[in-house]
Design a protein around this motif. Sequence first.
Motif, short mmCIF file in Angstrom:
data_model
loop_
_atom_site.label_atom_id
_atom_site.label_comp_id
_atom_site.label_asym_id
_atom_site.label_seq_id
_atom_site.Cartn_x
_atom_site.Cartn_y
_atom_site.Cartn_z
N LEU A 6 0.82 -1.20 0.00
CA LEU A 6 0.00 0.00 0.00
C LEU A 6 0.86 1.26 0.00
O LEU A 6 0.52 2.25 -0.65
N VAL A 7 1.99 1.20 0.70
CA VAL A 7 2.91 2.34 0.68
C VAL A 7 3.50 2.51 -0.71
O VAL A 7 3.59 3.63 -1.24
N SER A 8 3.90 1.40 -1.32
CA SER A 8 4.43 1.47 -2.69
C SER A 8 3.38 2.04 -3.64
O SER A 8 3.70 2.85 -4.52
N ALA A 9 2.12 1.63 -3.47
CA ALA A 9 1.05 2.14 -4.33
C ALA A 9 0.84 3.63 -4.12
O ALA A 9 0.66 4.39 -5.08
N GLU A 21 1.75 9.07 -6.47
CA GLU A 21 2.28 10.40 -6.19
C GLU A 21 1.38 11.18 -5.23
O GLU A 21 1.17 12.39 -5.39
N LEU A 22 0.89 10.47 -4.23
CA LEU A 22 0.10 11.15 -3.21
C LEU A 22 1.01 12.02 -2.36
O LEU A 22 2.16 11.67 -2.09
N GLY A 81 -3.64 12.88 3.47
CA GLY A 81 -4.80 13.77 3.49
C GLY A 81 -5.95 13.33 2.61
O GLY A 81 -6.96 14.04 2.51
N VAL A 82 -5.84 12.17 1.96
CA VAL A 82 -6.95 11.68 1.16
C VAL A 82 -7.95 10.96 2.08
O VAL A 82 -7.59 10.50 3.16
N SER A 83 -9.18 10.87 1.64
CA SER A 83 -10.19 10.17 2.42
C SER A 83 -10.15 8.68 2.10
O SER A 83 -9.51 8.26 1.12
N ASP A 84 -10.85 7.89 2.91
CA ASP A 84 -10.96 6.45 2.63
C ASP A 84 -11.53 6.23 1.23
O ASP A 84 -11.05 5.38 0.47
N ALA A 85 -12.58 6.98 0.91
CA ALA A 85 -13.24 6.81 -0.38
C ALA A 85 -12.31 7.18 -1.53
O ALA A 85 -12.26 6.49 -2.56
N LEU A 143 -8.73 5.51 -6.08
CA LEU A 143 -7.42 5.57 -6.72
C LEU A 143 -6.82 4.17 -6.86
O LEU A 143 -6.25 3.82 -7.90
N LEU A 144 -6.95 3.37 -5.80
CA LEU A 144 -6.39 2.02 -5.84
C LEU A 144 -7.17 1.14 -6.82
O LEU A 144 -6.59 0.32 -7.53
#
Length: 300
Positions: free
Chosen positions: A10-13, A18-19, A45-49, A54-55
């Motif tokens: 998840l970190v790699s993603a 480019e978050l 700073g992104v939300s769960d949704a 994005l994923l």
Amino acid sequence: MTTDTQTHWLVSAARSLELEHADTLEARSGEKLADVWSRVVEATGVSDAELTELLAERYLMGVADLASAEQYATRLVPAIVAVKYQVLPLRYTDRTLDVATADPHDVDAEREVSRLATRAVRFELAPPAAIREALGNAYVGSGQPRPAGEARLPERSGGATPAATPAASEHDDRTHVLVVDDDPETATLLESFLVGKGFRVTPVPDGPRALEALKADPSIDAVSLDYYMHPMNGLKVLQAIRSKPAFDHLPVVVLTSSEDRNIEMSLFEAGADDYVVKPLDPPRYFLRLRAVLRRRNGGS
């Protein structure tokens, strides 16, 4: 920046997407997904949704609509397996089963669910916290045990906390088992399985709280006790139980990952009724627990 293969996917993603601030994140592949997910959301700073969308785009998957889970779809996958892998069956055809997951890389979950459902599995993405909540709702009234009894699932991160169990009515004569285990996954697995067998279950995460529960609730009929716990291991808890005359005949089954003969002997000398070696096989465990209960009840 960590770039080795041990970095959590998840970190790699997050970095590849480019978050913002993703380059400051560090997490290893063995860390729990729910914990890493929370850190990514907090740091970027992104939300769960937003993270889910994005994923899903990155992995060419759909975004799961957890509210659309069909009851029969959940019947294709036992609650025990759904909880273990944190997946929620959504809908099915004769050949496929759509399943919500937060981990598109979970090959073991895909393989096991596919085997049980006898269908090809298609993953859709959802946040871990949302899946946990949806699991508790989807399996209620479906003819299967709710994943955490009749309360919310215990948190998997950090130490286990006892799940709230409704107080028994004065007419509730179901066999009541105290499950003592500091591993949330094992505790949830045991609770789910025993509730499905018609038992009442009270889960606690350590020895001191087990002793408190026994003192406070005389309706407890048996104890399922993990051996490797802190601050008291299973042997010390067992000794404390047997030191009280009121609990002298209370059935106690001990679970441990060790096959050390000395541990086994010490447990039986301290008054254990049976000894089950992990990895846990729920059906076999249940048969041994039932046998112990029958012996204690004079074979009835």
